[in-house]
Scaffold this motif. Structure first.
Motif, PDB file in Angstrom:
ATOM      1  N   HIS A 136      26.490  -2.610  21.235  1.00 13.68           N
ATOM      2  CA  HIS A 136      27.857  -3.154  21.288  1.00 13.68           C
ATOM      3  C   HIS A 136      28.249  -3.598  22.711  1.00 13.68           C
ATOM      4  O   HIS A 136      27.658  -3.161  23.697  1.00 13.68           O
ATOM      5  CB  HIS A 136      28.851  -2.081  20.790  1.00 13.68           C
ATOM      6  CG  HIS A 136      28.708  -0.766  21.481  1.00 13.68           C
ATOM      7  ND1 HIS A 136      29.435  -0.430  22.586  1.00 13.68           N
ATOM      8  CD2 HIS A 136      27.885   0.297  21.239  1.00 13.68           C
ATOM      9  CE1 HIS A 136      29.088   0.786  22.986  1.00 13.68           C
ATOM     10  NE2 HIS A 136      28.142   1.246  22.184  1.00 13.68           N
ATOM     11  N   ARG A 137      29.265  -4.418  22.770  1.00 13.81           N
ATOM     12  CA  ARG A 137      29.673  -5.043  24.037  1.00 13.81           C
ATOM     13  C   ARG A 137      30.234  -4.045  25.065  1.00 13.81           C
ATOM     14  O   ARG A 137      30.356  -4.380  26.239  1.00 13.81           O
ATOM     15  CB  ARG A 137      30.731  -6.112  23.772  1.00 13.81           C
ATOM     16  CG  ARG A 137      32.010  -5.602  23.115  1.00 13.81           C
ATOM     17  CD  ARG A 137      33.099  -6.673  23.147  1.00 13.81           C
ATOM     18  NE  ARG A 137      32.806  -7.774  22.274  1.00 13.81           N
ATOM     19  CZ  ARG A 137      33.450  -8.037  21.132  1.00 13.81           C
ATOM     20  NH1 ARG A 137      34.428  -7.258  20.729  1.00 13.81           N
ATOM     21  NH2 ARG A 137      33.115  -9.067  20.398  1.00 13.81           N
ATOM     22  N   ALA A 188      26.324  -7.147  22.479  1.00  9.42           N
ATOM     23  CA  ALA A 188      27.135  -8.092  21.699  1.00  9.42           C
ATOM     24  C   ALA A 188      27.921  -7.367  20.613  1.00  9.42           C
ATOM     25  O   ALA A 188      27.388  -6.459  19.943  1.00  9.42           O
ATOM     26  CB  ALA A 188      26.242  -9.147  21.046  1.00  9.42           C
ATOM     27  N   GLY A 189      29.181  -7.756  20.462  1.00  6.36           N
ATOM     28  CA  GLY A 189      30.000  -7.320  19.333  1.00  6.36           C
ATOM     29  C   GLY A 189      29.999  -5.821  19.123  1.00  6.36           C
ATOM     30  O   GLY A 189      30.126  -5.047  20.072  1.00  6.36           O
TER      31      GLY A 189
END
Ligand SMILES: NC(=O)C1=CN([C@@H]2O[C@H](COP(=O)(O)OP(=O)(O)OC[C@H]3O[C@@H](n4cnc5c(N)ncnc54)[C@H](OP(=O)(O)O)[C@@H]3O)[C@@H](O)[C@H]2O)C=CC1
Ligand SMILES: O=C(O)C1=N[C@H](C(=O)O)C[C@H](O)C1
Length: 248
Positions: A136-137, A188-189
């Motif tokens: 995750h970011r 990311a995300g």
């Protein structure tokens, strides 16, 4: 050992702290005795075990504080330790029992054994090894703790230490160094945790992968480690010990 035990949660308001609270609240055999975050002064005397998903700095401080008073036992999930922080945890483990792991999932701990086996069997002169991970970011450390454990397993399969085989982060013009172990990290995300070890020769490739589907996975594994570590003799243990994968 069975019976009710008292757990403290360090990093309680974080992603993992909240996942851990949910898992613990659903268990009849565990009482949450303390929840603490940055700036709190926890009453460690209330806890049989503290489960810590915070930061390496906070984990090292907590380990030293627990060691100074002779307990409670610790389960450390934080990742991204530098050498000084590692040394503090090592020293604390001379006085208290600590389970530390970059990943509490059963699947990843099985993957570690598979990676070591593959690295042992696939000749280093023909087969390159690369470790890929995605998170995750918000994740701040790279490579992930799990990626490093997988790299260590691959290095162990080749009879070496990761520090001697680890390739520096790649950028610019340079060919792959033979026998090295490379790392690639994506952020990311909301990705919970994806890890792949790629073995590739000139003719074929083999990939060994793990996907985390729900963050509660890590919390459940940490609670298994907490039940295992309370009342253990001082020492630095990992999930391979908890799961009985490493024979004494
Ligand atoms: N081993 C495993 O299986 C897993 C390990 N992790 C690792 O766990 C760690 C935490 O991850 P995550 O929950 O996503 O991160 P978060 O940033 O969401 O949570 C960390 C929490 O720790 C708190 N904290 C900071 N300093 C202290 C301190 N001195 N004492 C107590 N708490 C403190 C933070 O508070 P504040 O926001 O106020 O700074 C925050 O609430 C990371 O290192 C991550 O890599 C994550 C998942 C699984
Ligand atoms: O920060 C995370 O989220 C995770 N961290 C651990 C790591 O660094 O390997 C474990 C898991 O992949 C999730």
């Amino acid at each position: 050992m069975t019976g009710l035990f008292h757990v403290g949660i360090s990093g309680a308001r974080g992603r993992m702290g909240r996942a851990l609270s949910q898992v613990l609240d659903a268990r009849a055999d565990v009482m949450v005795a303390a929840r603490f975050d940055r700036g709190d002064q926890p009453d460690l005397s209330l806890c049989d075990v503290v489960i810590d998903f915070s930061t390496p700095e906070a984990s090292a401080e907590l380990a030293a504080a627990c060691a100074d008073r002779g307990g409670p036992a610790l389960v450390i999930g934080s990742t991204g330790f530098d050498a000084d922080q590692e040394a503090v945890v090592q020293a604390a483990a001379a006085k208290i029992a600590i389970v530390r792991s970059g990943n509490f999932s059963l699947g990843v701990n099985i993957l570690i054994g598979l990676v070591e086996h593959a690295a042992l069997r696939l000749p280093a002169e023909d087969w390159d090894i690369e470790v890929l991970e995605a998170h995750h970011r918000h994740k701040v450390d790279a490579p992930s703790g799990t990626a490093l454990m997988l790299g260590e397993a691959a290095a162990a399969g080749r009879g070496a230490d990761l520090k001697d085989l680890r390739a520096p982060a790649r950028e610019g013009l340079a060919e792959r160094s033979p026998g090295s172990i490379g790392f690639a990290a994506l952020r990311a995300g909301g990705i919970i945790g994806e890890h792949t070890v790629l073995f590739a020769s000139a003719d074929e490739s083999l990939t060994l992968s793990h996907s985390a589907i729900d963050r509660s996975l890590f919390a459940k594994g940490a609670v298994v480690a907490a039940a295992w570590v309370r009342n253990r003799r001082p020492g630095l243990y990992d999930m391979q010990d908890v799961l009985g994968f490493r024979q004494a």
